[in-house]
Design an enzyme around this catalytic site. Structure first.
Site, PDB file in Angstrom:
ATOM      1  N   CYS A 121     -42.199  38.211  16.261  1.00  0.00           N
ATOM      2  CA  CYS A 121     -41.685  39.437  16.538  1.00  0.00           C
ATOM      3  C   CYS A 121     -40.622  39.249  17.521  1.00  0.00           C
ATOM      4  O   CYS A 121     -40.715  39.608  18.665  1.00  0.00           O
ATOM      5  CB  CYS A 121     -42.664  40.445  16.945  1.00  0.00           C
ATOM      6  SG  CYS A 121     -42.228  42.261  17.508  1.00  0.00           S
TER       7      CYS A 121
ATOM      8  N   CYS B   6     -40.303  42.394  19.974  1.00  0.00           N
ATOM      9  CA  CYS B   6     -41.118  42.260  21.186  1.00  0.00           C
ATOM     10  C   CYS B   6     -40.792  41.257  22.309  1.00  0.00           C
ATOM     11  O   CYS B   6     -40.721  41.514  23.420  1.00  0.00           O
ATOM     12  CB  CYS B   6     -42.621  41.758  20.735  1.00  0.00           C
ATOM     13  SG  CYS B   6     -43.049  42.638  19.236  1.00  0.00           S
ATOM     14  N   ASP B   7     -40.349  40.114  21.621  1.00  0.00           N
ATOM     15  CA  ASP B   7     -40.199  38.903  22.534  1.00  0.00           C
ATOM     16  C   ASP B   7     -38.655  38.565  22.846  1.00  0.00           C
ATOM     17  O   ASP B   7     -38.453  37.724  23.640  1.00  0.00           O
ATOM     18  CB  ASP B   7     -40.834  37.896  22.071  1.00  0.00           C
ATOM     19  CG  ASP B   7     -42.361  37.970  21.743  1.00  0.00           C
ATOM     20  OD1 ASP B   7     -43.036  38.837  22.807  1.00  0.00           O
ATOM     21  OD2 ASP B   7     -43.228  37.299  21.050  1.00  0.00           O
TER      22      ASP B   7
END
Ligand code: NAP
Length: 305
Positions: free
Chosen positions: A135, A138-139
């Site tokens: 992701c 997200c990261d």
């Protein structure tokens, strides 16, 4: 009716499940939606959804999901957060077992969506969360000013590569062919991004490192040549597989594990409907999933009589 008995149970809180929730609740059916993680499903990992009608400037995926949930709950949808561990047919009741107890209903709408496919190479599991990610939204920000790689050539890989280019010093896109699968408009954006570097006809064979990812071992599928790439992270974006493990032996599926339905989104089991990415021939879009949710709920409500 006890607290655990409903008329309709929906499994999955993505656009398909939440839209089914809106329609079922507006039909005044006592409906429970069970979601494992967060509302929105796959779109919750998408920074900007640009192709959902009604939002000419796009909308954050992690805003759109909760908005759909809020709309459904306004009409009376009940939400249960927890993991579904099993489904059983008992007479004309569908029993849904979860980590937080058992629920039953006459009608079931499966909208459990898809999950990311894995590369299945050495090092992938070992370095998950230590440089291997599924992701970018997200990261991605964790990889500021360092080189990263992304595996895949579809819409997801390109969308995520463009997101990564905002942080990383360089983004290597490793694709097993020499042509992208992604839509042309995304391809144009990727080719115009100076931080992108394309590694064509190549696959990741191994992910190496010590505490964290340091290096990828690559193989050119045309020439067989083996090379390596020094990166701090590898984002895997090679498609999705349907989350249908729990429904095996209950409803018929195709070879890829997608559930087979008719045009009313009914399965072969009376009272079991399917919506969104889990069904055979889905177009895999938030908007078509939402359309499926409406269709499944309308026919579930008619089936209940
Ligand atoms: P996808 O379209 O299935 O693309 C998967 C990509 O990964 C392909 O390029 C494929 O290569 C590659 N791949 C598959 N298995 C691989 C393996 N084992 N090793 C190496 N590479 C592998 O998946 P997606 O990009 O996640 O998109 C899924 C759906 O979501 C699509 O319908 C897409 O349109 C939709 N989506 C839309 C947007 C949007 O902005 N509209 C954004 C994200 C996703 P090949 O090309 O060689 O098969």
């Amino acid at each position: 009716m006890s607290d655990n008995e409903y008329e309709i149970i929906i499994i999955g809180g993505g656009p398909a499940g939440l839209t089914a929730g809106i329609y079922a609740s507006r039909a005044r059916r006592n409906t429970l939606l069970i979601e494992k993680e967060i509302m929105g499903g796959q779109i919750a990992n998408t920074e900007l959804v640009e192709n959902f009608p009604g939002f000419p400037d796009g909308i954050n995926g992690y805003e759109l999901g909760p908005k759909m949930g809020e709309q459904a709950m306004k009409f009376g949808l009940k939400m249960q957060f927890g993991e579904v561990t099993g489904v059983e047919l008992r007479g004309n009741l569908k029993i849904v077992k979860t980590t937080d107890g058992e629920f039953s209903a006459r009608a079931l709408i499966i909208a459990s969506g898809m999950e990311r496919s894995k590369l299945g190479v050495p090092g992938e599991e070992k370095f998950a969360g230590k440089g291997v990610s599924y992701c970018a939204t997200c990261d991605g920000a964790l990889f500021r000013d360092v080189p990263v790689a992304i595996a895949g050539g579809g819409d997801s890989a390109i969308t995520e590569a463009l997101h990564l280019a905002r942080f990383a010093s360089r983004v290597y896109l490793i694709h097993r062919r020499d042509q992208l699968r992604a839509t042309k408009i995304l391809q144009e954006k990727a080719f115009a991004e100076p931080k992108m570097q394309f590694v064509w006809n190549s696959v990741v064979e191994e992910i190496e490192g010590e505490e964290m990812v340091k290096r990828l071992r690559l193989r050119n599928v045309k020439t067989g040549e083996k090379t390596h790439l020094e990166v701090f992270g590898i984002f895997v974006s090679i498609g999705f597989k349907p989350r249908t493990e729990l429904f095996k032996g209950i409803v018929p599926m195709n070879e890829g594990g997608h559930i087979i339905t008719n045009e009313k989104l009914e399965t072969a089991v009376p009272g079991v409907f399917v919506a969104g990415d889990v069904r055979q021939n889905s177009a895999w879009q938030a908007i078509t999933a939402a359309g499926d949710g409406a269709t499944a709920a309308i026919f579930a409500e008619r089936w209940l009589g």
